[in-house]
Design a protein around this motif. Structure first.
Motif, PDB file in Angstrom:
ATOM      1  N   LYS A  68      -3.632  -2.903  -1.960  1.00 53.55           N
ATOM      2  CA  LYS A  68      -4.697  -1.900  -2.080  1.00 53.55           C
ATOM      3  C   LYS A  68      -5.421  -1.693  -0.757  1.00 53.55           C
ATOM      4  O   LYS A  68      -5.752  -0.581  -0.387  1.00 53.55           O
ATOM      5  CB  LYS A  68      -5.698  -2.314  -3.161  1.00 53.55           C
ATOM      6  CG  LYS A  68      -5.192  -2.099  -4.555  1.00 53.55           C
ATOM      7  CD  LYS A  68      -6.225  -2.507  -5.582  1.00 53.55           C
ATOM      8  CE  LYS A  68      -5.633  -2.398  -6.972  1.00 53.55           C
ATOM      9  NZ  LYS A  68      -6.559  -2.838  -7.990  1.00 53.55           N
ATOM     10  N   ARG A  69      -5.653  -2.795  -0.033  1.00 56.18           N
ATOM     11  CA  ARG A  69      -6.333  -2.677   1.262  1.00 56.18           C
ATOM     12  C   ARG A  69      -5.452  -2.005   2.306  1.00 56.18           C
ATOM     13  O   ARG A  69      -5.936  -1.290   3.170  1.00 56.18           O
ATOM     14  CB  ARG A  69      -6.773  -4.045   1.760  1.00 56.18           C
ATOM     15  CG  ARG A  69      -8.018  -4.541   1.051  1.00 56.18           C
ATOM     16  CD  ARG A  69      -8.588  -5.729   1.760  1.00 56.18           C
ATOM     17  NE  ARG A  69      -7.865  -6.918   1.291  1.00 56.18           N
ATOM     18  CZ  ARG A  69      -8.094  -8.134   1.733  1.00 56.18           C
ATOM     19  NH1 ARG A  69      -8.993  -8.343   2.662  1.00 56.18           N
ATOM     20  NH2 ARG A  69      -7.419  -9.148   1.262  1.00 56.18           N
ATOM     21  N   TRP A  70      -4.154  -2.246   2.221  1.00 52.73           N
ATOM     22  CA  TRP A  70      -3.248  -1.729   3.245  1.00 52.73           C
ATOM     23  C   TRP A  70      -2.820  -0.293   2.974  1.00 52.73           C
ATOM     24  O   TRP A  70      -2.941   0.582   3.819  1.00 52.73           O
ATOM     25  CB  TRP A  70      -2.038  -2.648   3.351  1.00 52.73           C
ATOM     26  CG  TRP A  70      -1.272  -2.456   4.613  1.00 52.73           C
ATOM     27  CD1 TRP A  70      -1.783  -2.180   5.845  1.00 52.73           C
ATOM     28  CD2 TRP A  70       0.131  -2.516   4.764  1.00 52.73           C
ATOM     29  NE1 TRP A  70      -0.766  -2.084   6.758  1.00 52.73           N
ATOM     30  CE2 TRP A  70       0.419  -2.286   6.114  1.00 52.73           C
ATOM     31  CE3 TRP A  70       1.184  -2.766   3.892  1.00 52.73           C
ATOM     32  CZ2 TRP A  70       1.708  -2.282   6.618  1.00 52.73           C
ATOM     33  CZ3 TRP A  70       2.465  -2.778   4.394  1.00 52.73           C
ATOM     34  CH2 TRP A  70       2.713  -2.537   5.750  1.00 52.73           C
ATOM     35  N   ARG A 109      -4.036   1.663   0.428  1.00 47.99           N
ATOM     36  CA  ARG A 109      -5.146   2.414  -0.166  1.00 47.99           C
ATOM     37  C   ARG A 109      -4.664   3.407  -1.231  1.00 47.99           C
ATOM     38  O   ARG A 109      -4.981   4.592  -1.187  1.00 47.99           O
ATOM     39  CB  ARG A 109      -5.946   3.141   0.904  1.00 47.99           C
ATOM     40  CG  ARG A 109      -6.556   2.243   1.930  1.00 47.99           C
ATOM     41  CD  ARG A 109      -7.534   2.999   2.799  1.00 47.99           C
ATOM     42  NE  ARG A 109      -7.960   2.240   3.949  1.00 47.99           N
ATOM     43  CZ  ARG A 109      -8.882   1.298   3.938  1.00 47.99           C
ATOM     44  NH1 ARG A 109      -9.472   0.968   2.847  1.00 47.99           N
ATOM     45  NH2 ARG A 109      -9.218   0.676   5.055  1.00 47.99           N
ATOM     46  N   THR A 168      -4.410   5.522  -4.612  1.00 51.69           N
ATOM     47  CA  THR A 168      -5.401   6.060  -5.538  1.00 51.69           C
ATOM     48  C   THR A 168      -5.070   5.604  -6.952  1.00 51.69           C
ATOM     49  O   THR A 168      -3.978   5.094  -7.211  1.00 51.69           O
ATOM     50  CB  THR A 168      -5.405   7.605  -5.495  1.00 51.69           C
ATOM     51  OG1 THR A 168      -4.145   8.066  -5.991  1.00 51.69           O
ATOM     52  CG2 THR A 168      -5.630   8.118  -4.081  1.00 51.69           C
ATOM     53  N   GLU A 169      -5.988   5.812  -7.857  1.00 49.26           N
ATOM     54  CA  GLU A 169      -5.758   5.460  -9.263  1.00 49.26           C
ATOM     55  C   GLU A 169      -4.622   6.287  -9.875  1.00 49.26           C
ATOM     56  O   GLU A 169      -4.004   5.877 -10.832  1.00 49.26           O
ATOM     57  CB  GLU A 169      -7.039   5.660 -10.080  1.00 49.26           C
ATOM     58  CG  GLU A 169      -8.162   4.737  -9.690  1.00 49.26           C
ATOM     59  CD  GLU A 169      -7.831   3.275  -9.933  1.00 49.26           C
ATOM     60  OE1 GLU A 169      -7.202   2.963 -10.956  1.00 49.26           O
ATOM     61  OE2 GLU A 169      -8.209   2.449  -9.078  1.00 49.26           O
ATOM     62  N   GLU A 225      -4.092  -7.125  -4.372  1.00 52.54           N
ATOM     63  CA  GLU A 225      -5.339  -6.972  -3.618  1.00 52.54           C
ATOM     64  C   GLU A 225      -5.066  -6.581  -2.162  1.00 52.54           C
ATOM     65  O   GLU A 225      -5.780  -5.785  -1.575  1.00 52.54           O
ATOM     66  CB  GLU A 225      -6.163  -8.271  -3.633  1.00 52.54           C
ATOM     67  CG  GLU A 225      -6.538  -8.766  -5.009  1.00 52.54           C
ATOM     68  CD  GLU A 225      -5.422  -9.575  -5.665  1.00 52.54           C
ATOM     69  OE1 GLU A 225      -4.852 -10.488  -5.043  1.00 52.54           O
ATOM     70  OE2 GLU A 225      -5.099  -9.268  -6.827  1.00 52.54           O
TER      71      GLU A 225
END
Length: 112
Positions: free
Chosen positions: A31-33, A35, A37-38, A28
């Motif tokens: 993902k914030r740091w 970023r 992509t899928e 989590e």
């Protein structure tokens, strides 16, 4: 030895290595740091808790560069005297050896 085409970023962070480590390893927070992509495939290659972490980095999907090589992203964390972290990120292409029997273009040989 670091490849000459590696990108290196260094800076001081106002957080202890343990906190930076959590940002790099808890999905989590990552993902914030970062970023990601899928279409980004990250897999851990090596890890030394609170000190060093290397991910194998490969983009896929519609936005990826065709034929792009994989790369290694290494995060090195060094505690500083003021309780922070010296942060070093190295993003280096992953050079894969070419097999001797590959179907690549043959080398030109000039007659003497």
């Amino acid at each position: 030895m670091m490849p000459t085409d590696a990108l290196v970023f260094e800076c001081a962070l106002d957080a202890p290595p343990e906190k930076v480590w959590r940002a790099l390893t808890i999905p989590e927070y990552l993902k914030r740091w970062l970023r990601p992509t899928e279409e980004l495939d990250l897999s851990v290659v090596t890890a030394e808790e609170n000190r060093s972490l290397t991910y194998r980095w490969r983009e896929s999907g519609a936005g990826a560069v065709v034929g792009a090589e994989e790369s290694l992203v290494t995060f090195e964390l060094t505690p500083t005297s003021d309780g922070g972290t010296w942060f070093r990120l190295t993003h280096a292409p992953l050079a894969l050896p070419v097999a001797a029997n590959s179907n690549g273009a043959p080398a030109l040989m000039l007659a003497a």
